[in-house]
Scaffold this motif. Sequence first.
Motif, PDB file in Angstrom:
ATOM      1  N   SER A 261       0.849  -1.191   0.000  1.00  0.00           N
ATOM      2  CA  SER A 261       0.000   0.000   0.000  1.00  0.00           C
ATOM      3  C   SER A 261       0.886   1.243   0.000  1.00  0.00           C
ATOM      4  O   SER A 261       1.810   1.363   0.780  1.00  0.00           O
ATOM      5  CB  SER A 261      -0.900   0.000   1.240  1.00  0.00           C
ATOM      6  N   GLY A 262       0.589   2.151  -0.885  1.00  0.00           N
ATOM      7  CA  GLY A 262       1.402   3.362  -0.999  1.00  0.00           C
ATOM      8  C   GLY A 262       2.516   3.179  -1.998  1.00  0.00           C
ATOM      9  O   GLY A 262       2.551   3.838  -3.039  1.00  0.00           O
ATOM     10  N   THR A 263       3.444   2.273  -1.750  1.00  0.00           N
ATOM     11  CA  THR A 263       4.605   2.109  -2.615  1.00  0.00           C
ATOM     12  C   THR A 263       4.205   1.792  -4.053  1.00  0.00           C
ATOM     13  O   THR A 263       4.789   2.310  -5.010  1.00  0.00           O
ATOM     14  CB  THR A 263       5.525   1.001  -2.064  1.00  0.00           C
ATOM     15  N   PHE A 264       3.177   0.957  -4.224  1.00  0.00           N
ATOM     16  CA  PHE A 264       2.716   0.611  -5.568  1.00  0.00           C
ATOM     17  C   PHE A 264       2.236   1.842  -6.332  1.00  0.00           C
ATOM     18  O   PHE A 264       2.414   1.946  -7.547  1.00  0.00           O
ATOM     19  CB  PHE A 264       1.596  -0.425  -5.482  1.00  0.00           C
ATOM     20  N   ILE A 265       1.642   2.789  -5.594  1.00  0.00           N
ATOM     21  CA  ILE A 265       1.073   3.983  -6.228  1.00  0.00           C
ATOM     22  C   ILE A 265       2.120   4.748  -7.012  1.00  0.00           C
ATOM     23  O   ILE A 265       1.857   5.287  -8.095  1.00  0.00           O
ATOM     24  CB  ILE A 265       0.427   4.900  -5.165  1.00  0.00           C
ATOM     25  N   TRP A 266       3.358   4.800  -6.466  1.00  0.00           N
ATOM     26  CA  TRP A 266       4.391   5.625  -7.091  1.00  0.00           C
ATOM     27  C   TRP A 266       4.917   5.009  -8.383  1.00  0.00           C
ATOM     28  O   TRP A 266       5.689   5.637  -9.111  1.00  0.00           O
ATOM     29  CB  TRP A 266       5.523   5.886  -6.098  1.00  0.00           C
ATOM     30  N   THR A 267       4.509   3.775  -8.703  1.00  0.00           N
ATOM     31  CA  THR A 267       4.874   3.144  -9.967  1.00  0.00           C
ATOM     32  C   THR A 267       3.723   3.201 -10.976  1.00  0.00           C
ATOM     33  O   THR A 267       3.874   2.763 -12.117  1.00  0.00           O
ATOM     34  CB  THR A 267       5.259   1.671  -9.750  1.00  0.00           C
ATOM     35  N   LEU A 268       2.568   3.731 -10.554  1.00  0.00           N
ATOM     36  CA  LEU A 268       1.343   3.617 -11.345  1.00  0.00           C
ATOM     37  C   LEU A 268       1.449   4.342 -12.690  1.00  0.00           C
ATOM     38  O   LEU A 268       1.048   3.814 -13.732  1.00  0.00           O
ATOM     39  CB  LEU A 268       0.159   4.172 -10.535  1.00  0.00           C
ATOM     40  N   LYS A 269       2.018   5.551 -12.675  1.00  0.00           N
ATOM     41  CA  LYS A 269       2.121   6.326 -13.922  1.00  0.00           C
ATOM     42  C   LYS A 269       2.940   5.557 -14.955  1.00  0.00           C
ATOM     43  O   LYS A 269       2.553   5.459 -16.126  1.00  0.00           O
ATOM     44  CB  LYS A 269       2.751   7.676 -13.640  1.00  0.00           C
ATOM     45  N   ASP A 270       4.047   4.999 -14.512  1.00  0.00           N
ATOM     46  CA  ASP A 270       4.904   4.242 -15.424  1.00  0.00           C
ATOM     47  C   ASP A 270       4.174   3.005 -15.950  1.00  0.00           C
ATOM     48  O   ASP A 270       4.265   2.668 -17.142  1.00  0.00           O
ATOM     49  CB  ASP A 270       6.187   3.839 -14.691  1.00  0.00           C
ATOM     50  N   LYS A 271       3.432   2.327 -15.079  1.00  0.00           N
ATOM     51  CA  LYS A 271       2.705   1.129 -15.504  1.00  0.00           C
ATOM     52  C   LYS A 271       1.633   1.461 -16.536  1.00  0.00           C
ATOM     53  O   LYS A 271       1.434   0.719 -17.506  1.00  0.00           O
ATOM     54  CB  LYS A 271       2.078   0.443 -14.293  1.00  0.00           C
ATOM     55  N   ILE A 272       0.938   2.588 -16.344  1.00  0.00           N
ATOM     56  CA  ILE A 272      -0.123   2.979 -17.280  1.00  0.00           C
ATOM     57  C   ILE A 272       0.472   3.399 -18.618  1.00  0.00           C
ATOM     58  O   ILE A 272      -0.016   3.013 -19.686  1.00  0.00           O
ATOM     59  CB  ILE A 272      -0.970   4.108 -16.669  1.00  0.00           C
ATOM     60  N   LYS A 273       1.557   4.182 -18.565  1.00  0.00           N
ATOM     61  CA  LYS A 273       2.139   4.726 -19.791  1.00  0.00           C
ATOM     62  C   LYS A 273       2.923   3.687 -20.581  1.00  0.00           C
ATOM     63  O   LYS A 273       2.930   3.725 -21.817  1.00  0.00           O
ATOM     64  CB  LYS A 273       3.061   5.899 -19.445  1.00  0.00           C
ATOM     65  N   ASN A 274       3.596   2.767 -19.858  1.00  0.00           N
ATOM     66  CA  ASN A 274       4.570   1.912 -20.542  1.00  0.00           C
ATOM     67  C   ASN A 274       4.314   0.417 -20.441  1.00  0.00           C
ATOM     68  O   ASN A 274       4.956  -0.354 -21.158  1.00  0.00           O
ATOM     69  CB  ASN A 274       5.976   2.198 -19.990  1.00  0.00           C
ATOM     70  N   GLU A 275       3.404  -0.018 -19.550  1.00  0.00           N
ATOM     71  CA  GLU A 275       3.241  -1.450 -19.342  1.00  0.00           C
ATOM     72  C   GLU A 275       1.832  -1.952 -19.643  1.00  0.00           C
ATOM     73  O   GLU A 275       1.489  -3.090 -19.300  1.00  0.00           O
ATOM     74  CB  GLU A 275       3.626  -1.807 -17.898  1.00  0.00           C
ATOM     75  N   GLY A 276       1.012  -1.117 -20.268  1.00  0.00           N
ATOM     76  CA  GLY A 276      -0.329  -1.545 -20.649  1.00  0.00           C
ATOM     77  C   GLY A 276      -1.254  -1.801 -19.487  1.00  0.00           C
ATOM     78  O   GLY A 276      -2.176  -2.628 -19.579  1.00  0.00           O
ATOM     79  N   PHE A 277      -1.040  -1.103 -18.375  1.00  0.00           N
ATOM     80  CA  PHE A 277      -1.847  -1.277 -17.171  1.00  0.00           C
ATOM     81  C   PHE A 277      -3.216  -0.656 -17.406  1.00  0.00           C
ATOM     82  O   PHE A 277      -3.356   0.553 -17.597  1.00  0.00           O
ATOM     83  CB  PHE A 277      -1.133  -0.594 -16.001  1.00  0.00           C
ATOM     84  N   THR A 278      -4.281  -1.482 -17.379  1.00  0.00           N
ATOM     85  CA  THR A 278      -5.623  -1.042 -17.734  1.00  0.00           C
ATOM     86  C   THR A 278      -6.398  -0.550 -16.510  1.00  0.00           C
ATOM     87  O   THR A 278      -5.964  -0.720 -15.364  1.00  0.00           O
ATOM     88  CB  THR A 278      -6.412  -2.186 -18.371  1.00  0.00           C
TER      89      THR A 278
END
Length: 576
Positions: free
Chosen positions: A164-181
């Motif tokens: 919790s929390g730590t995952f949030i700071w990777t969210l932008k990268d996951k959405i932009k570059n890893e196809g996170f839906t």
Amino acid sequence: MKKDNSKKLRSEDWFNPGDPKSAFIHRSWLRNQGYPNDYFQGRPVIGICNTWSELTPCNGHLREFAEFVKRGVLEAGGVPFEFPVTSTGEILMRPTAMLFRNLASMDTEESIRANPLDGVVLLTGCDKTTPSTVMGACSVNLPTIVVPGGPMLNGKYKGERIGSGTFIWTLKDKIKNEGFTEEDQIEAEICSARSAGHCMTMGTASTMACMVESLGLTLPGAAAIPAVDSRKKVMAQLSGRRIVEMVKEDLKLSKILTKDAFENAIKINAAIGGSTNFIIHLQAIAGRIGVPLNLKEFDTLGSKIPLLVNLMPSGKFLMEDFFDAGGLPVVIRHMKEHLHNGAMTVNGKAIGDNNQNAECYNTEVIAPISKPFIEEAGIAVLYGNLCENGAVIKPSAATPELMTHRGTAVVFETIEDCHANIDRPDLDIDENSIIVLKGVGPVGYPGMPEVGNVDLPEKILKKGIKDMVRISDGRMSGTAFGTVILHVSPESSVGGVLGLVETGDVISLDVPNRKLHLEVSPEELDKRKAVWTPPKNLYDRGYTNLYTRTVQQAHLGADLDFLVGNSGSDVSRDAH
């Protein structure tokens, strides 16, 4: 400790003051709740200070916890009275929960002092509820024990731990570059908060729980027990029993919160990879209890301490794993050569004695001091013309290659400016640039929010770059990571040099030598200062106006200047 039953209880000034009229008033209205006569006949009265709120998700279970504390108080012969105080939830409060930490401390202080209490139990959880209640209690200085609410169970997402929390700071990268839906995001949200409790990373809430245990304010082992573990309820009940004994022993906060206790807390925080927010809260607590503690001591005492705990954001495990591995008692035992082992704790025993038999069950989570995860991991305090009164960085969460760096500043005047422009394709920025964020200090925001770990620009993330040097007068979440310089003091909004930085200026960072320098001549800085105007204060009434007029700078703990110190527990005038 030897008991002193001859000392008159503070509550007797309300319930048996020698004045029949006052006694009648104080007792009779309480009787409408069905309390028997012996509640007013010399039994220790215990206040249960509850930060429960449905608007503070981390503390949503504390209403139930209060019942276990009451059970313990009654078993020990005391009388429990639960009372609410301002609950500061990091998740929902705007503009930042930190703005209201000092308000909550005032609420806690005055609620304790104004009422017929002999001892206090603090029920805490989310980030600011722990320091605020401890600060308030320190300013009254009664026997006090803390019951941390506990972390959530481990988050699990697609077979992996999700913090919790730590995952949030990777969210932008996951959405932009890893196809996170969007569907992925909803599932991750659910998985990252699967039980009652606060963040289960070594974020600020977990850091604060470890802080109060290392200060000696909890029963041994209290910090890491998950919120939904039955042993947390047992700890609450035992704490209720213990506070009654503390009253009989007159074991006040000032007898526990000594300089030795604060030095222990600094070293233990380094060993667990605790949040940078620890600094600003521990300084405020020290200021209330009257123990001198300056910013540089966090470096001199803690920066050479090895990292023993492998938890996010500095590692890979979570608080449930930490508890299963033995919890903070193991760290304290491993750290004994560095600690003041004779420091007193709330159970009446020394911290070294409490933890001398602690056993580690998983060296992947808690390393022995002979083989740490990082040799030197404590918080570093930087100085230079950009931060005359200091700035801080957490090396264990930073990129080693960036700890010595020289780059060109890309300046954002406000967080809104940053949000609006950070992803502009034509923004002149690359991975060697240094992002500078102004206007997020105690006065400027107001309240010093957790925005210092600015999201990287989209075009940098697309290169596969995960970190850049970022500098601000704000804070960052304890769940966050990166080469982030925080708490720059004096802040930009009160005339600090940070407020004079312009895009294109060169900044040099040298963490090993504790330097942060703006490569602009004194003459040029004087010219800029001459035309600089402070931001307009947008708050002309209420608490926020009081805050911006009286808040201290970050290097002093960001308390309100008139709250430093304490007034004790005496109230000489009756209400009737």
